[in-house]
Enzyme design. Structure first.
Site, PDB file in Angstrom:
ATOM      1  N   ARG A  70       8.246   9.736  19.785  1.00 43.69           N
ATOM      2  CA  ARG A  70       6.540  10.122  20.009  1.00 43.69           C
ATOM      3  C   ARG A  70       6.327  10.382  18.815  1.00 43.69           C
ATOM      4  O   ARG A  70       5.011   9.520  18.109  1.00 43.69           O
ATOM      5  CB  ARG A  70       6.658  11.334  20.493  1.00 43.69           C
ATOM      6  CG  ARG A  70       5.354  11.667  20.104  1.00 43.69           C
ATOM      7  CD  ARG A  70       4.763  13.353  21.321  1.00 43.69           C
ATOM      8  NE  ARG A  70       5.941  14.163  21.621  1.00 43.69           N
ATOM      9  CZ  ARG A  70       6.154  15.114  20.480  1.00 43.69           C
ATOM     10  NH1 ARG A  70       5.381  15.082  19.555  1.00 43.69           N
ATOM     11  NH2 ARG A  70       7.080  15.796  21.066  1.00 43.69           N
ATOM     12  N   TYR A 123     -17.760   0.004  22.936  1.00 47.06           N
ATOM     13  CA  TYR A 123     -16.911   0.136  24.133  1.00 47.06           C
ATOM     14  C   TYR A 123     -16.878   1.645  25.054  1.00 47.06           C
ATOM     15  O   TYR A 123     -17.658   2.666  24.064  1.00 47.06           O
ATOM     16  CB  TYR A 123     -15.693   0.115  23.766  1.00 47.06           C
ATOM     17  CG  TYR A 123     -14.399   0.040  25.182  1.00 47.06           C
ATOM     18  CD1 TYR A 123     -14.712  -1.249  25.800  1.00 47.06           C
ATOM     19  CD2 TYR A 123     -13.833   0.983  25.147  1.00 47.06           C
ATOM     20  CE1 TYR A 123     -13.684  -0.519  26.618  1.00 47.06           C
ATOM     21  CE2 TYR A 123     -12.627   1.110  26.118  1.00 47.06           C
ATOM     22  CZ  TYR A 123     -12.926  -0.144  27.690  1.00 47.06           C
ATOM     23  OH  TYR A 123     -12.318   0.054  28.020  1.00 47.06           O
ATOM     24  N   ASP A 194     -13.723  -1.367  15.286  1.00 47.90           N
ATOM     25  CA  ASP A 194     -13.329  -2.385  16.614  1.00 47.90           C
ATOM     26  C   ASP A 194     -13.361  -3.525  16.432  1.00 47.90           C
ATOM     27  O   ASP A 194     -13.954  -4.296  16.302  1.00 47.90           O
ATOM     28  CB  ASP A 194     -13.898  -2.188  17.822  1.00 47.90           C
ATOM     29  CG  ASP A 194     -13.016  -2.114  19.274  1.00 47.90           C
ATOM     30  OD1 ASP A 194     -12.579  -3.083  19.315  1.00 47.90           O
ATOM     31  OD2 ASP A 194     -12.997  -1.220  20.096  1.00 47.90           O
ATOM     32  N   LYS A 219      -5.989  -6.674  25.043  1.00 53.76           N
ATOM     33  CA  LYS A 219      -6.597  -7.519  24.587  1.00 53.76           C
ATOM     34  C   LYS A 219      -6.129  -9.296  24.589  1.00 53.76           C
ATOM     35  O   LYS A 219      -4.802  -9.391  24.820  1.00 53.76           O
ATOM     36  CB  LYS A 219      -7.565  -7.378  24.131  1.00 53.76           C
ATOM     37  CG  LYS A 219      -8.124  -6.877  24.801  1.00 53.76           C
ATOM     38  CD  LYS A 219      -8.327  -6.711  26.042  1.00 53.76           C
ATOM     39  CE  LYS A 219      -8.766  -5.290  26.630  1.00 53.76           C
ATOM     40  NZ  LYS A 219     -10.370  -4.051  25.790  1.00 53.76           N
TER      41      LYS A 219
HETATM   42  C1  PLP Z   1     -10.526  -2.848  26.134  1.00 48.15           C
HETATM   43  C2  PLP Z   1     -10.951  -2.391  24.757  1.00 48.15           C
HETATM   44  C3  PLP Z   1     -10.410  -0.925  24.412  1.00 48.15           C
HETATM   45  C4  PLP Z   1     -10.104   0.252  24.887  1.00 48.15           C
HETATM   46  O1  PLP Z   1      -8.407  -0.593  25.378  1.00 48.15           O
HETATM   47  P1  PLP Z   1      -7.354  -0.507  26.073  1.00 48.15           P
HETATM   48  O2  PLP Z   1      -5.850  -0.953  25.361  1.00 48.15           O
HETATM   49  O3  PLP Z   1      -7.817  -0.572  27.335  1.00 48.15           O
HETATM   50  O4  PLP Z   1      -7.321   1.455  26.041  1.00 48.15           O
HETATM   51  C5  PLP Z   1     -11.484  -0.680  23.522  1.00 48.15           C
HETATM   52  N1  PLP Z   1     -12.612  -1.611  22.610  1.00 48.15           N
HETATM   53  C6  PLP Z   1     -12.695  -2.913  23.151  1.00 48.15           C
HETATM   54  C7  PLP Z   1     -13.696  -3.281  22.967  1.00 48.15           C
HETATM   55  C8  PLP Z   1     -12.549  -2.956  24.496  1.00 48.15           C
HETATM   56  O5  PLP Z   1     -12.679  -3.832  25.462  1.00 48.15           O
END
Ligand code: PLP
Length: 398
Positions: A70, A123, A194, A219
């Site tokens: 963890r 997001y 992000d 992604k």
């Molecule tokens: C998909 C996404 C997230 C969230 O990520 P997860 O792995 O699905 O929790 C955060 N920011 C952006 C821009 C995204 O497209």
């Protein structure tokens, strides 16, 4: 049934007494290498120690030692060090989802009475986190990220975080990151960005003064549409604070196999991203010249209102952008989406496959009327000319 399998297990143990002599006592670099070309997966929950003193030392430094998965795990730590290097950060923390990276990074630095500034169209689950935090007395202001002066105006004495996402989800507006981080620094406010869209191949927010970078590994970094994961990158002191304050507590753990798949995906990141970029640009140019398309939202297009700024921030663009059909009819949108044959109808993005996501498919009633014609595309690694052909035939129907 249960009884039977329990019996089998008893028998197995009796026939094959468990040999523990091969388990390494120290999960150090040597144990990691063994000259294997592909690093091993340490699929273990915990780690053992040769003495009381070593066990005690590991417990006293749970943030920094392999005691329990963890907190740390050699496979996970290896991927963290690679991502930290790629993002020009000191340290990284891998977590079980992109939203875990976002929520852990944000929550570690706010308490009751604090205030967060967040760009509009971030997001969706980031926006929901802000609503969630109201419950704990943390307030927020949503600002138009294209207007740096609005961000400055929203600053209050209790503002702790300015949250950025460049470009924004679905609308693909960008922020003047260096200008915003300069303002934030002057006020002693932390910035979080992000960077899932550009990836470290095309943008390094830390070089523009951002304190903490978050990614959805689900992604491009994973890159194969087969894992859910997230990461936070920043100064070692900030990452350790997040791990101690939030991650160990919240338990959104990155499992070793996921980490290993991310590492495998990252080995081709620099090969994949330029292909996504080239194809996305070709498809975006086709769409912007099509009579049934109202506009295309891709920062790397010369026609994007912030193209000049985009060239300063991004060395290239990824395969994700949106466009608007001229029609506002949801029936037309549905017909267009259904007549595509190469684009799969799906959320998410970042893998091999080209995908289509119409905003009109979002939760009933939550889509503003003027956005019902907004369609997001992920341009995958297929032949761009085939993707253009597919879009051309589908546009005939609207
Ligand atoms: C998909 C996404 C997230 C969230 O990520 P997860 O792995 O699905 O929790 C955060 N920011 C952006 C821009 C995204 O497209």
């Amino acid at each position: 049934m249960l009884h039977k399998s329990a019996t089998i297990r008893q028998t197995d143990i009796a026939l094959n007494p468990i040999d523990v002599s091969y388990i390494p006592h120290h999960m150090n670099e040597d144990a990691l290498s063994e000259h294997a070309v592909s690093p091993p997966i340490f699929q273990t929950s915990n780690f053992c120690f040769s003495s009381f003193v070593e066990l005690k030392a590991a417990l006293e430094d749970e943030v920094g030692s392999c005691l329990y998965t963890r907190g740390n795990n050699p496979t996970v730590n290896l991927v963290e060090s690679k991502i930290a290097a790629l993002e020009h950060g000191e340290k990284a923390k891998l977590l079980g989802a992109g939203v875990a990276a976002i929520s852990n990074a944000v929550m570690a630095f706010v308490r009751q009475g604090d205030h967060i500034i967040c760009v509009a169209d971030s997001y969706g689950w980031m926006q929901r986190l802000l609503t969630y935090l109201e419950r704990f007395g943390v307030s927020h202001t949503i600002v138009d990220g294209t207007r740096t002066e609005d961000i400055e105006r929203a600053i209050r004495p209790e503002t702790r975080i300015i949250y950025l996402e460049s470009p924004t989800s679905l609308t693909f507006f960008i922020q003047d990151i260096p200008a915003i981080t300069a303002i934030a620094k002057a006020h002693g406010i932390r910035t979080i960005m992000d960077n899932s869209w550009a990836t470290p191949i095309f943008c390094n927010p830390i070089d523009f003064g951002v304190d903490l970078v978050v990614h959805s590994l689900s992604k491009y970094l994973g890159g194969n549409s087969d894992i859910i994961g997230g990461v936070i990158v920043g100064k070692a002191e900030d990452i350790d604070h997040i791990v101690w304050q939030e991650s160990l507590q919240m338990g959104a753990v990155a499992d070793p196999f996921m980490a290993w798949l991310v590492m495998r995906g990252m080995r081709t990141l620099h090969i994949r991203m330029p292909v996504h970029y080239r194809s996305a640009l070709a498809v975006a140019q086709f769409l912007e010249n099509h009579p049934r398309v109202a506009s295309v939202n891709y920062p790397m297009l010369a026609s994007h209102p912030q193209h000049e700024l985009a060239q300063k921030l991004f060395r290239g663009g990824s395969g994700l952008f949106s466009f608007r059909l001229k029609t506002h009819s949801v029936e037309d949108v549905a017909r267009f989406v259904d007549s595509l044959s190469l684009f799969k109808r799906a959320v998410s993005w970042g893998g091999y496959e080209s995908l289509v996501f119409p905003e009109a498919a979002h939760y009933a009633g939550s889509v503003p009327a003027d956005r019902l014609n907004l369609i997001r595309l992920h341009i995958g690694l297929e032949d761009a000319s085939l993707l253009v052909q597919d879009l051309a035939q589908a546009l005939e129907g609207v």
